[in-house]
Scaffold this active site. Structure first.
Site, mmCIF file in Angstrom:
data_model
loop_
_atom_site.group_PDB
_atom_site.id
_atom_site.type_symbol
_atom_site.label_atom_id
_atom_site.label_comp_id
_atom_site.label_asym_id
_atom_site.label_seq_id
_atom_site.Cartn_x
_atom_site.Cartn_y
_atom_site.Cartn_z
ATOM 1 N N ARG A 148 -6.104 -4.491 17.586
ATOM 2 C CA ARG A 148 -6.410 -3.392 18.785
ATOM 3 C C ARG A 148 -6.893 -3.919 20.184
ATOM 4 N NH1 ARG A 148 -12.169 -0.348 18.263
ATOM 5 N NH2 ARG A 148 -12.934 -1.612 18.261
ATOM 6 N N GLU A 176 -10.657 9.041 16.962
ATOM 7 C CA GLU A 176 -11.966 9.143 17.050
ATOM 8 C C GLU A 176 -12.386 9.575 18.186
ATOM 9 O OE1 GLU A 176 -12.909 4.258 18.082
ATOM 10 O OE2 GLU A 176 -11.565 4.714 19.721
ATOM 11 N N HIS A 212 -14.211 -4.015 21.487
ATOM 12 C CA HIS A 212 -15.547 -4.919 21.453
ATOM 13 C C HIS A 212 -15.679 -5.856 20.942
ATOM 14 C CE1 HIS A 212 -16.514 -0.375 21.899
ATOM 15 N NE2 HIS A 212 -15.576 -0.066 21.349
ATOM 16 N N ASP A 249 -16.856 6.139 16.630
ATOM 17 C CA ASP A 249 -17.293 7.344 17.897
ATOM 18 C C ASP A 249 -16.650 7.915 16.780
ATOM 19 O OD1 ASP A 249 -17.365 5.687 19.865
ATOM 20 O OD2 ASP A 249 -15.539 4.055 19.566
HETATM 21 C C1 3PY Z 1 -14.894 2.966 15.139
HETATM 22 O O1 3PY Z 1 -15.046 3.182 13.920
HETATM 23 O O2 3PY Z 1 -15.290 3.927 16.719
HETATM 24 C C2 3PY Z 1 -14.087 2.128 15.492
HETATM 25 O O3 3PY Z 1 -13.245 2.001 16.669
HETATM 26 C C3 3PY Z 1 -13.361 1.022 14.896
HETATM 27 O O4 3PY Z 1 -13.940 -0.265 15.313
HETATM 28 MG MG MG Z 2 -14.358 3.540 18.159
#
Ligand code: 3PY
Ligand code: MG
Length: 257
Positions: free
Chosen positions: A72, A151, A47, A177
């Protein structure tokens, strides 16, 4: 020669390992953040605005400052995993790992045999760790830490199976997420009851398999909440938010606003 031993540090769960989170593509800023009193720097290549040609010199700047570089990555793709490890990243965090088969694919890409089938060619990593190619082959599965992100509802449903995959070093919760998924899109809440309940289940799965429990936390309060649940590998400071907080503190001190 690398001065940190991330695996050994993460094995010590008495003190959480806190790291910053970068979205801005800049080796200079990466070097600066690596010198702050946090223990590592993560590049958000999903992101943030960081592509691989940005990440390579950033990983080098972080490692040269004596801190582990964490990436990441954009998606659960074998080529993307190998690329950041070959560039010298000490840890890779793979988003949206939703099943045991997807977790096995992560390990296949990230670990050399006998654990996986990582492709050979980490020329920059050999230099980063000060190892000969032969020694890197022996050490790499230990010195590179691999995290599967939990997530989604599917990941939560399969978390015990995902955690049982040999070769994973930890699970990493994406609470934004996850909370969006669990609330069926109603909202983002990193400390909602449903989010914390789900995170308890993830933490239990890590404990059972002797994995590291990680999460994106962001603020001091959230870090403390997650630490109390057994999370020990947490992102605690986003680059642009650090700038914003610094500017707000200054303006408040000078103008009271
Ligand atoms: C989330 O919280 O979904 C993440 O991917 C961390 O940025
Ligand atoms: Mg995420």
């Amino acid at each position: 020669m690398q001065s940190f031993d991330l695996k050994a540090r993460l094995a010590n769960r008495s003190e959480p390992f806190l790291f910053s989170w970068m979205t801005v593509p800049s080796p200079q800023l990466a070097g600066q953040l690596a010198r702050l009193p946090l223990e590592g720097v993560c590049l958000d290549m999903q992101h943030g605005m960081i592509g691989f040609s940005d990440a390579a010199p950033m990983i080098s700047a972080i490692s040269s400052a004596g801190r582990p570089a964490i990436a990441r990555i954009l998606w659960n793709e074998p080529g993307l995993i190998g690329q950041v490890l070959d560039a010298g990243a000490a840890a890779v965090i793979v988003p949206m790992v939703n099943s045991k088969a997807q977790a096995e694919a992560v390990v296949m890409a990230a670990k050399y045999p006998p654990l996986g089938g990582r492709s050979w060619g980490g020329y920059t990593a050999f230099q980063t760790y000060g190892l000969s190619p032969a020694d890197y082959l022996q050490e790499a599965n230990t010195i590179t830490q691999v995290f599967a992100m939990i997530e989604t509802q599917a990941a939560l449903d399969a978390v015990e199976e995902i955690a049982s995959v040999a070769g994973l070093d930890g699970l990493f919760v994406g609470p934004s997420d996850l909370s969006i998924a669990l609330s069926r899109g109603a909202g983002i809440d990193k400390t909602a009851k449903h989010t914390l309940e789900a995170m308890k289940r993830v933490a239990a799965a890590t404990r059972k398999n002797n994995l590291v429990a990680g999460a994106f936390a962001g603020s001091a309060d959230v870090i403390k909440t997650y630490a109390a649940m057994g999370y020990t590998f947490m992102a605690g400071a986003v680059d642009v938010e650090l700038l914003q907080a610094g500017a707000e503190t200054l303006m408040k001190a000078v103008k009271g606003v």
